[in-house]
Design a protein around this motif. Structure first.
Motif, short mmCIF file in Angstrom:
data_model
loop_
_atom_site.label_atom_id
_atom_site.label_comp_id
_atom_site.label_asym_id
_atom_site.label_seq_id
_atom_site.Cartn_x
_atom_site.Cartn_y
_atom_site.Cartn_z
N PRO A 126 -12.91 -5.83 -29.49
CA PRO A 126 -12.67 -6.93 -30.11
C PRO A 126 -13.24 -8.08 -29.35
CG PRO A 126 -10.69 -5.84 -29.85
CD PRO A 126 -11.75 -5.11 -28.90
N ALA A 127 -13.95 -8.99 -30.16
CA ALA A 127 -14.26 -10.22 -29.35
C ALA A 127 -13.41 -11.12 -29.33
CB ALA A 127 -15.52 -10.82 -30.28
N ASP A 128 -13.35 -12.10 -28.24
CA ASP A 128 -12.49 -13.22 -27.99
C ASP A 128 -13.05 -14.40 -28.27
OD1 ASP A 128 -10.09 -14.52 -27.24
OD2 ASP A 128 -10.39 -14.51 -25.11
N ILE A 129 -13.12 -14.86 -29.55
CA ILE A 129 -13.88 -16.24 -29.65
C ILE A 129 -12.63 -17.14 -30.33
CG2 ILE A 129 -15.98 -15.11 -30.03
CD1 ILE A 129 -15.52 -15.59 -33.09
N ASP A 130 -13.19 -18.42 -30.56
CA ASP A 130 -12.28 -19.54 -31.11
C ASP A 130 -12.51 -19.42 -32.54
OD1 ASP A 130 -10.81 -21.70 -31.96
OD2 ASP A 130 -12.21 -23.20 -30.67
N GLU A 131 -11.63 -19.04 -33.44
CA GLU A 131 -11.78 -19.03 -34.81
C GLU A 131 -11.57 -20.31 -35.72
OE1 GLU A 131 -10.48 -15.17 -36.55
OE2 GLU A 131 -10.98 -14.14 -34.47
N THR A 132 -11.46 -21.26 -35.10
CA THR A 132 -11.05 -22.72 -35.48
C THR A 132 -12.31 -23.09 -36.62
OG1 THR A 132 -9.77 -23.28 -33.59
CG2 THR A 132 -10.37 -24.86 -35.32
N PRO A 133 -12.08 -23.32 -37.75
CA PRO A 133 -13.12 -23.78 -38.74
C PRO A 133 -13.53 -25.08 -37.98
CG PRO A 133 -11.34 -23.30 -39.87
CD PRO A 133 -10.78 -23.36 -38.46
N ALA A 134 -14.83 -25.37 -38.17
CA ALA A 134 -15.56 -26.63 -37.73
C ALA A 134 -15.20 -27.72 -38.80
CB ALA A 134 -17.15 -26.26 -37.65
N GLU A 138 -20.79 -14.83 -34.40
CA GLU A 138 -20.13 -15.22 -32.92
C GLU A 138 -19.66 -13.97 -32.33
OE1 GLU A 138 -17.86 -19.04 -32.83
OE2 GLU A 138 -19.77 -19.97 -33.51
N LYS A 139 -18.69 -13.08 -33.16
CA LYS A 139 -18.02 -11.80 -32.73
C LYS A 139 -19.09 -10.91 -32.06
CE LYS A 139 -13.85 -12.49 -35.45
NZ LYS A 139 -13.16 -11.78 -36.65
N ALA A 140 -20.14 -10.59 -32.96
CA ALA A 140 -21.22 -9.78 -32.72
C ALA A 140 -21.93 -10.08 -31.40
CB ALA A 140 -22.27 -9.50 -34.00
N ARG A 141 -22.32 -11.41 -31.20
CA ARG A 141 -23.05 -11.81 -30.12
C ARG A 141 -22.44 -11.80 -28.87
NH1 ARG A 141 -25.17 -16.62 -33.94
NH2 ARG A 141 -26.74 -15.71 -35.10
N ALA A 142 -20.93 -11.97 -29.05
CA ALA A 142 -20.24 -12.04 -27.88
C ALA A 142 -20.08 -10.65 -27.41
CB ALA A 142 -18.85 -12.47 -28.39
N VAL A 143 -19.90 -9.61 -28.28
CA VAL A 143 -19.88 -8.20 -27.70
C VAL A 143 -21.17 -7.62 -27.06
CG1 VAL A 143 -19.07 -5.89 -28.25
CG2 VAL A 143 -17.90 -8.00 -29.00
N ALA A 144 -22.03 -8.06 -28.07
CA ALA A 144 -23.62 -7.56 -27.63
C ALA A 144 -24.07 -8.12 -26.22
CB ALA A 144 -24.49 -7.80 -28.72
N LYS A 145 -23.73 -9.23 -25.88
CA LYS A 145 -24.03 -9.81 -24.59
C LYS A 145 -23.70 -8.81 -23.58
CE LYS A 145 -23.65 -14.42 -24.45
NZ LYS A 145 -22.98 -15.62 -24.47
N SER A 146 -22.56 -8.31 -23.48
CA SER A 146 -22.30 -7.31 -22.36
C SER A 146 -22.24 -5.82 -22.59
CB SER A 146 -20.81 -7.57 -22.07
OG SER A 146 -19.79 -7.37 -23.08
N ASN A 147 -23.05 -5.33 -23.79
CA ASN A 147 -23.24 -4.05 -24.31
C ASN A 147 -24.76 -3.87 -24.76
OD1 ASN A 147 -20.33 -2.61 -24.22
ND2 ASN A 147 -19.88 -4.86 -25.01
N GLY A 148 -25.57 -4.51 -24.11
CA GLY A 148 -26.92 -4.13 -24.34
C GLY A 148 -27.28 -2.47 -24.43
N GLY A 149 -28.25 -2.19 -25.49
CA GLY A 149 -28.54 -0.92 -26.13
C GLY A 149 -27.67 -0.11 -26.86
#
Length: 193
Positions: free
Chosen positions: A29-37, A52-63
């Protein structure tokens, strides 16, 4: 073969993926701020949160393939998130009572090479008019907790639904048609069932 990571803690999303023969290698699970802009539409919110969730997790899970999703229930231009308490859940359900609303499902898939694909799926749901007894009975159970709009279509709230137009699995938490297409399109080996 590259592994698949589901960037979600939702047991419903795991169950939905299992329906089509997909079992993620990892749940992160990604730990991001889910507050609407400010002035962010519910549709845009669902897409942004999934990305944002996908990018946060992909950042530390290349490949790896990283799949993320977010569900936003919208009544008009108002996004109804997860109710913080029973009072807010009652408020949400009262607002949805006798009305048509939209459920936006944002989905984002990032491939091992960094290619990113996103979609927003829209489903329209029409509630019957809910009485005080309906609300009291529903809220006496914990089913509303942790659910966008304070209801689960796959549970007791199924009795509230007069009509649905669009993807049922999107309302549960993940549009299987879109996810299958994204996975196949980016080369994830989807098994034929």
């Amino acid at each position: 073969m590259s592994k698949l990571i589901l960037a979600s803690a939702s047991p419903r999303r795991l169950e939905l993926l299992a329906q089509i023969g997909i079992v993620p290698d990892q749940v992160a699970p990604a730990d991001i701020d889910e507050t609407p802009a400010a002035d962010e539409s519910p549709r845009r919110l669902a897409l942004r949160l999934a990305e944002e969730k996908a990018r946060a997790v992909a950042k530390s899970n290349g490949g790896a393939f990283v799949l993320a999703a977010d569900t936003v229930v919208a009544c008009g231009t108002r996004a109804l998130g997860k109710a913080s308490d029973e009072r807010e859940a009652r408020k949400f359900l009262t607002l949805l009572s006798g009305r048509r609303h939209r459920v936006y499902g944002g989905v984002c898939l990032i491939a091992p090479d960094g290619t990113e694909r996103s979609r927003v799926i829209e489903t329209q749901v029409k509630f019957r008019t809910l009485g005080t007894e309906d609300l009291n009975r529903y809220l006496s159970h914990d089913e509303w907790k942790g659910k966008a709009g304070a209801y689960a279509i796959q549970g007791h709230a199924a009795t509230f639904i007069k009509a649905i137009s669009g993807s049922y699995s999107n309302v549960v938490g993940l549009s299987l048609c879109e996810v299958d297409g994204l996975l196949r399109g980016l080369g994830y080996p989807v098994k034929e069932v």
